[in-house]
Motif scaffolding. Structure first.
Motif, PDB file in Angstrom:
ATOM      1  N   THR A 132       0.840  -1.207   0.000  1.00 51.74           N
ATOM      2  CA  THR A 132       0.000   0.000   0.000  1.00 51.74           C
ATOM      3  C   THR A 132       0.868   1.247   0.000  1.00 51.74           C
ATOM      4  OG1 THR A 132      -1.712  -1.171   1.241  1.00 51.74           O
ATOM      5  CG2 THR A 132      -1.868   1.219   1.187  1.00 51.74           C
ATOM      6  N   VAL A 133       1.940   1.240   0.792  1.00 54.72           N
ATOM      7  CA  VAL A 133       2.866   2.378   0.840  1.00 54.72           C
ATOM      8  C   VAL A 133       3.456   2.634  -0.538  1.00 54.72           C
ATOM      9  CG1 VAL A 133       5.091   3.177   1.726  1.00 54.72           C
ATOM     10  CG2 VAL A 133       3.425   2.174   3.285  1.00 54.72           C
ATOM     11  N   ARG A 134       3.897   1.575  -1.204  1.00 55.61           N
ATOM     12  CA  ARG A 134       4.506   1.735  -2.531  1.00 55.61           C
ATOM     13  C   ARG A 134       3.503   2.292  -3.538  1.00 55.61           C
ATOM     14  NH1 ARG A 134       6.606  -3.583  -1.139  1.00 55.61           N
ATOM     15  NH2 ARG A 134       8.793  -3.382  -0.491  1.00 55.61           N
ATOM     16  N   GLN A 135       2.244   1.903  -3.411  1.00 53.20           N
ATOM     17  CA  GLN A 135       1.230   2.365  -4.356  1.00 53.20           C
ATOM     18  C   GLN A 135       0.839   3.817  -4.112  1.00 53.20           C
ATOM     19  OE1 GLN A 135      -2.136  -0.273  -4.375  1.00 53.20           O
ATOM     20  NE2 GLN A 135      -0.943  -2.052  -5.024  1.00 53.20           N
ATOM     21  N   ILE A 147       6.333   6.648   3.400  1.00 51.35           N
ATOM     22  CA  ILE A 147       5.540   7.245   2.319  1.00 51.35           C
ATOM     23  C   ILE A 147       6.260   8.471   1.773  1.00 51.35           C
ATOM     24  CG2 ILE A 147       3.379   8.447   1.776  1.00 51.35           C
ATOM     25  CD1 ILE A 147       1.991   6.617   3.816  1.00 51.35           C
ATOM     26  N   HIS A 148       6.733   9.324   2.685  1.00 47.03           N
ATOM     27  CA  HIS A 148       7.446  10.533   2.261  1.00 47.03           C
ATOM     28  C   HIS A 148       8.727  10.173   1.507  1.00 47.03           C
ATOM     29  CE1 HIS A 148       9.141  14.580   2.406  1.00 47.03           C
ATOM     30  NE2 HIS A 148      10.248  14.052   2.902  1.00 47.03           N
ATOM     31  N   ALA A 149       9.492   9.212   2.035  1.00 48.84           N
ATOM     32  CA  ALA A 149      10.785   8.850   1.443  1.00 48.84           C
ATOM     33  C   ALA A 149      10.644   8.238   0.056  1.00 48.84           C
ATOM     34  CB  ALA A 149      11.528   7.886   2.368  1.00 48.84           C
ATOM     35  N   ASN A 150       9.482   7.693  -0.249  1.00 47.75           N
ATOM     36  CA  ASN A 150       9.250   7.080  -1.558  1.00 47.75           C
ATOM     37  C   ASN A 150       8.417   7.970  -2.475  1.00 47.75           C
ATOM     38  OD1 ASN A 150      10.194   4.005  -1.632  1.00 47.75           O
ATOM     39  ND2 ASN A 150       9.545   4.496   0.443  1.00 47.75           N
ATOM     40  N   SER A 151       8.224   9.221  -2.083  1.00 52.56           N
ATOM     41  CA  SER A 151       7.392  10.143  -2.850  1.00 52.56           C
ATOM     42  C   SER A 151       8.255  11.161  -3.591  1.00 52.56           C
ATOM     43  CB  SER A 151       6.433  10.889  -1.918  1.00 52.56           C
ATOM     44  OG  SER A 151       7.119  11.909  -1.199  1.00 52.56           O
ATOM     45  N   PRO A 152       7.683  11.875  -4.553  1.00 50.13           N
ATOM     46  CA  PRO A 152       8.431  12.943  -5.231  1.00 50.13           C
ATOM     47  C   PRO A 152       8.812  14.087  -4.300  1.00 50.13           C
ATOM     48  CG  PRO A 152       6.485  12.295  -6.511  1.00 50.13           C
ATOM     49  CD  PRO A 152       6.355  11.657  -5.168  1.00 50.13           C
ATOM     50  N   ARG A 153       8.244  14.104  -3.102  1.00 47.47           N
ATOM     51  CA  ARG A 153       8.518  15.177  -2.137  1.00 47.47           C
ATOM     52  C   ARG A 153       9.705  14.859  -1.229  1.00 47.47           C
ATOM     53  NH1 ARG A 153       4.013  18.646  -1.195  1.00 47.47           N
ATOM     54  NH2 ARG A 153       2.265  18.168  -2.577  1.00 47.47           N
ATOM     55  N   ARG A 154      10.378  13.739  -1.466  1.00 48.79           N
ATOM     56  CA  ARG A 154      11.407  13.280  -0.532  1.00 48.79           C
ATOM     57  C   ARG A 154      12.566  14.258  -0.374  1.00 48.79           C
ATOM     58  NH1 ARG A 154      11.234   9.867  -4.829  1.00 48.79           N
ATOM     59  NH2 ARG A 154      12.939   9.939  -6.340  1.00 48.79           N
ATOM     60  N   GLY A 155      12.768  15.162  -1.347  1.00 53.71           N
ATOM     61  CA  GLY A 155      13.843  16.140  -1.219  1.00 53.71           C
ATOM     62  C   GLY A 155      13.492  17.311  -0.331  1.00 53.71           C
TER      63      GLY A 155
END
Length: 271
Positions: free
Chosen positions: A109-112, A137-145
């Motif tokens: 679910t996190v990956r999706q 969730i944050h670390a695998n998102s486009p917002r991780r930076g």
């Protein structure tokens, strides 16, 4: 792998090209070359994600060395990503240990959901790893930076919680000696994690709902809206539907928060 571009061109500038490349292929490295060097353009190019900035005339030996380093950096990043993927598959996700079937469902679910901007509600008993999942969730998102900002809603009084979330202006209340940015402003471009959302006072819930709906906050003591772009993740160990029936939690806020719900399995169910 590597793009070499001039700065001044007819159809678009090198800065524009850097911006387009990094938006479409973030791992690609861009080296900007120019015969019109300036500190401002160099700084702008690097801010947009350029790997390096070279002045003309170009020394080919230096250019080759820059390209080699850029490619070596890419190989290192890619090998780290692949290693992390293999470790995640074997041991868990982003530092969360667990290979039980229940946790594999959580990881999937996190990956999706991570690549999206969907609001997520994480429910489960204390100690089951709700904040770890939010960070994953944050670390695998486009917002991780950008920033991951966490706030425990149960640890603060009503007034302080409102100030911490939305900020306040100097003199807004007794003791407000300076202007204070709230967590929403600090998390702009990133993720805000609100733990123990079930303990949030109704007065603050109303203001939180407005932020979700309109994407803007009002500092305490100010009538000027501040636009914010924040991905919201909330967590609770309480039964929110029961709190809604008791009039302690807003139903409209509940449905805004639970766009995606992740239920953390009990520790005793994943020995």
């Amino acid at each position: 792998d590597v793009v070499l571009t001039d700065l001044v061109m007819r159809d678009l500038s090198g800065i524009d090209l850097v911006r387009r490349v990094k938006s479409r292929a973030p791992d690609t490295e861009v080296i900007v070359m120019t015969g019109y060097p300036s500190y401002e353009t160099a700084l702008e190019a690097m801010d947009e994600g350029a790997y390096d900035y070279l002045n003309k005339p170009i020394d080919l030996n230096i250019l080759r060395a820059k390209i080699r380093k850029a490619v070596e950096k890419q190989k290192l990043v890619r090998s780290n990503v692949e290693l992390r993927r293999q470790l995640d598959k074997r041991y868990g996700l982003e530092g969360i240990v667990g290979n039980s079937e229940a946790m594999q469902t959580v990881f999937e679910t996190v990956r999706q959901v991570a690549p999206s901007n969907a609001t997520v509600l994480i429910v489960g008993e204390s100690g089951t790893g709700k904040e770890l999942v939010a960070r994953a969730i944050h670390a695998n998102s486009p917002r991780r930076g950008n920033h991951f900002v966490a706030l425990n809603c149960a640890a603060l009084s009503d007034t302080i919680l409102e100030s911490e979330l939305f900020g306040h202006e100097k003199g807004a209340f007794t003791g407000a000696m300076y202007t204070h940015k709230g967590r929403f402003e600090y998390a702009h471009g990133g993720t805000l994690f609100l733990d123990e959302i079930g303990d949030m006072p109704l007065t603050v819930q109303i203001k939180l709902l407005r932020v979700i709906e309109y994407g803007e906050v009002f500092r305490v003591g100010s009538n000027e809206p501040i636009k914010v772009n924040v991905r919201l993740i909330a967590a609770t160990h309480k039964d929110l539907p029961s709190l809604i029936r008791e009039g302690k939690f807003r139903e409209d806020l509940y449905y805004r928060l639970k766009v995606v719900t992740i239920e953390m399995p009990l520790l005793r169910d994943r020995l």
